[in-house]
Design a protein around this motif. Structure first.
Motif, PDB file in Angstrom:
ATOM      1  N   ASN A  72      33.320  41.638  41.664  1.00 27.59           N
ATOM      2  CA  ASN A  72      33.390  40.853  43.075  1.00 27.59           C
ATOM      3  C   ASN A  72      34.412  41.359  43.720  1.00 27.59           C
ATOM      4  OD1 ASN A  72      31.224  38.749  42.489  1.00 27.59           O
ATOM      5  ND2 ASN A  72      32.889  37.865  41.251  1.00 27.59           N
ATOM      6  N   TYR A  73      34.623  42.616  43.863  1.00 29.91           N
ATOM      7  CA  TYR A  73      35.736  43.238  44.829  1.00 29.91           C
ATOM      8  C   TYR A  73      35.444  43.056  46.179  1.00 29.91           C
ATOM      9  CZ  TYR A  73      39.711  46.358  44.179  1.00 29.91           C
ATOM     10  OH  TYR A  73      40.830  46.802  44.215  1.00 29.91           O
ATOM     11  N   ARG A  74      36.205  42.579  47.094  1.00 32.31           N
ATOM     12  CA  ARG A  74      35.956  42.438  48.396  1.00 32.31           C
ATOM     13  C   ARG A  74      36.233  43.593  49.150  1.00 32.31           C
ATOM     14  NH1 ARG A  74      34.115  38.043  45.926  1.00 32.31           N
ATOM     15  NH2 ARG A  74      35.174  36.091  46.574  1.00 32.31           N
ATOM     16  N   GLU A 118      39.144  40.334  43.926  1.00 34.65           N
ATOM     17  CA  GLU A 118      39.012  38.714  44.139  1.00 34.65           C
ATOM     18  C   GLU A 118      40.137  37.924  44.054  1.00 34.65           C
ATOM     19  OE1 GLU A 118      36.229  37.147  41.432  1.00 34.65           O
ATOM     20  OE2 GLU A 118      35.365  35.772  42.562  1.00 34.65           O
ATOM     21  N   LYS A 119      40.749  38.233  43.049  1.00 33.35           N
ATOM     22  CA  LYS A 119      42.120  37.208  42.729  1.00 33.35           C
ATOM     23  C   LYS A 119      43.182  37.278  43.607  1.00 33.35           C
ATOM     24  CE  LYS A 119      44.036  39.741  38.759  1.00 33.35           C
ATOM     25  NZ  LYS A 119      43.713  40.424  37.582  1.00 33.35           N
ATOM     26  N   GLU A 127      42.679  37.139  46.755  1.00 28.48           N
ATOM     27  CA  GLU A 127      42.081  37.219  48.187  1.00 28.48           C
ATOM     28  C   GLU A 127      42.698  36.347  49.042  1.00 28.48           C
ATOM     29  OE1 GLU A 127      38.301  35.025  47.584  1.00 28.48           O
ATOM     30  OE2 GLU A 127      37.600  35.914  49.257  1.00 28.48           O
ATOM     31  N   LYS A 181      31.862  41.537  50.387  1.00 31.46           N
ATOM     32  CA  LYS A 181      32.122  41.688  49.060  1.00 31.46           C
ATOM     33  C   LYS A 181      31.111  42.786  48.401  1.00 31.46           C
ATOM     34  CE  LYS A 181      29.904  37.925  46.976  1.00 31.46           C
ATOM     35  NZ  LYS A 181      30.034  36.511  46.926  1.00 31.46           N
TER      36      LYS A 181
END
Ligand code: PMV
Length: 361
Positions: free
Chosen positions: A206-208, A325-326, A328, A352
Motif C-alpha cells: 500500500n505504498y503511497r 502507509e504507516k 501517512e 497509492k
C-alpha cells in the motif's frame, strides 16, 4: 516468448458487433526507462509501481464493416467530445499492431475515453490510455478466439501497449511491474511487462504516491525525442548498465524492507533521468524552480522527522512523493503545510499502489 508468438492463427469464431470497457491505471517508474531501440525495445530494464486512482477508462464499440476496406476506421471521443487531435497517435498504433491483430481493418470502431485525473495536469496519460486501448482490442481478439488463455491475454495486452507507448506495458498488472530483460529477474522480457514476483516486504504494501502538480503546461520535449537523444549520448552506456545495477539493488531492498536504501535508489534514478536530459545534445531542462524547492524541503523534512518520504520524477516538473502507509498522517500534514504552496493552484493528487487494469461490466 518471442514476437512471433503474438501472431495469431486463423480465428475460430466470428463476431459482428459489440462493446467492451476497460479501466487501466498509470504507473510510476522507480528505475527509469530512458532510451530505446527499434520497435520500442527498451535500452535498459525498468520497474514501476502500478497506481490506483490515476486511471483511463476506455470503451471500445466495434461493428463489422459491410465491405472490407483498406483503412482503419475509427471515431474518437475524449471526455465526451470528439477529439481529432488524438487520431494520428491511434492511427500509428493501429499500423504498428496490425500484424498482431489482423482483424483491425474488418471493423468500424468507436473509442470513448476519459481520465480520472484532471485534464492537462501534466500527468502523462499515454501509459493508462494505451494500455486501456490494448486491453479492449484484446477482449475483441478473445471473442474471436475463445480458447485464449489468461496468461497469453495479459502478455499480449502488455506487448501491444508497449507498441503504443513503451511505459504503457507496465500498466496492465500490479503492484510492481518489471519491463526489460534482466538476468536476475525470472520471466523478464524486453517485449512486455511482467509482475515482479519476488518477495516484497510489508513496508512496501500500500505504498503511497502523492503527485504534486507543479507545472501543468505541455511538455517542451516529447518523450519520443528524449529517448532518441540517448542515441550517441556520452553517458548512455554507463547509464544503461547502472539501471541493471539499480534493479538488482531494488530486488534486495524489496526483500529486506530497507527504506533508507530504497530512497537512495529511487531518488538517484529520478535525478539521473533528468541529468541525462541536461547532458544530451541538444540539452533540455524540465524541472522548475518549484520542483527544486520541493526536493530541498523533502531532504530537510526527512532529516528532521526521521520519516521516509522520498521523491521521484517523470519527464516533467511534477513531483511524485512516495511514502509508506504507516507514515501517512505526518507526511500528509507536511505536504499540506509546506509543499502544497508550490503546486499550481495548490493542486495535488492523492494515490497509492494499485493492482492493475480492470474490465468493467
Ligand atoms: O513511455 P514513454 O515513451 O512515454 O517514456 C516514459 C519514460 C519515463 O516516464 C520518463 C520513465 C518511465 O520509465 O516511465
Amino acid at each position: 516468448m518471442t514476437e512471433k508468438d503474438f501472431l495469431p492463427q486463423p480465428y475460430p469464431a466470428t463476431i459482428d458487433q459489440g462493446e467492451v470497457t476497460w479501466e487501466s491505471p498509470s504507473n510510476i517508474a522507480l528505475v527509469k526507462y530512458w532510451g530505446k531501440l527499434k520497435n520500442q525495445i527498451p535500452a535498459n530494464p525498468s520497474i514501476s509501481f502500478t497506481l490506483d486512482s490515476c486511471r483511463t477508462t476506455t470503451k471500445l464499440a466495434y461493428k463489422k464493416k459491410e465491405e472490407v476496406t483498406d483503412s482503419f476506421d475509427f471515431e474518437l471521443y475524449f471526455e465526451g467530445e470528439k477529439k481529432d487531435a488524438f487520431r494520428p497517435k491511434i492511427q500509428k498504433f493501429m499500423e504498428r499492431v496490425e500484424q498482431y491483430l489482423p482483424f483491425l481493418k474488418d471493423y468500424e470502431f468507436t473509442i470513448e475515453t476519459s481520465n480520472s485525473f484532471p485534464h492537462s495536469s501534466g500527468i502523462a496519460s499515454s501509459a493508462s490510455g494505451m494500455s486501456a486501448l490494448a486491453l479492449c482490442l484484446m477482449s475483441l481478439e478473445k471473442q474471436l478466439n475463445p480458447e485464449m488463455e489468461e496468461e497469453y491475454f495479459t502478455r499480449k495486452s502488455s506487448f501491444l501497449a508497449r507498441l503504443g507507448s513503451g511505459s504503457a506495458c507496465r500498466s496492465i498488472e500490479g503492484e510492481l511491474v518489471v519491463w526489460g530483460f534482466q538476468r536476475n529477474i525470472y520471466g523478464s522480457s524486453d517485449l512486455y511487462g511482467v509482475e515482479f514476483r519476488d518477495e516484497v516486504h510489508d513496508n512496501f504494501r500500500n505504498y503511497r504516491d502523492t503527485i504534486l502538480l507543479v507545472d501543468k503546461g505541455e511538455k517542451q520535449v516529447s518523450s519520443t525525442v528524449g529517448h532518441d537523444l540517448m542515441n550517441g549520448h556520452p553517458f548512455a552506456e554507463r547509464r544503461f548498465q547502472q539501471a541493471h545495477e539499480n534493479l538488482d539493488r531494488l530486488k534486495k531492498i524489496f526483500r529486506s524492507g530497507d527504506l533508507s536504501e530504497f530512497i537512495q535508489v529511487v531518488e538517484s534514478e529520478a535525478l539521473t533521468l533528468h541529468a541525462m536530459m541536461m547532458t544530451s545534445q541538444p540539452y533540455f531542462l524540465l524541472m522548475k524552480p518549484n520542483t527544486l524547492e520541493i526536493i530541498n524541503r523533502i531532504f530537510k523534512f526527512r532529516e528532521e522527522s526521521g520519516l521516509h518520504l522520498c521523491f521521484t520524477l517523470d519527464a516533467g516538473a511534477n513531483v511524485h512523493l512516495l511514502f509508506p502507509e504507516k507514515e501517512e498522517k505526518a507526511t500528509l500534514e507536511f505536504i499540506e503545510r509546506e509543499l502544497k504552496q508550490f503546486c499550481q493552484n495548490g493542486q495535488y493528487i492523492y494515490d497509492k499502489v494499485g493492482s492493475g487494469a480492470k474490465k468493467l461490466a
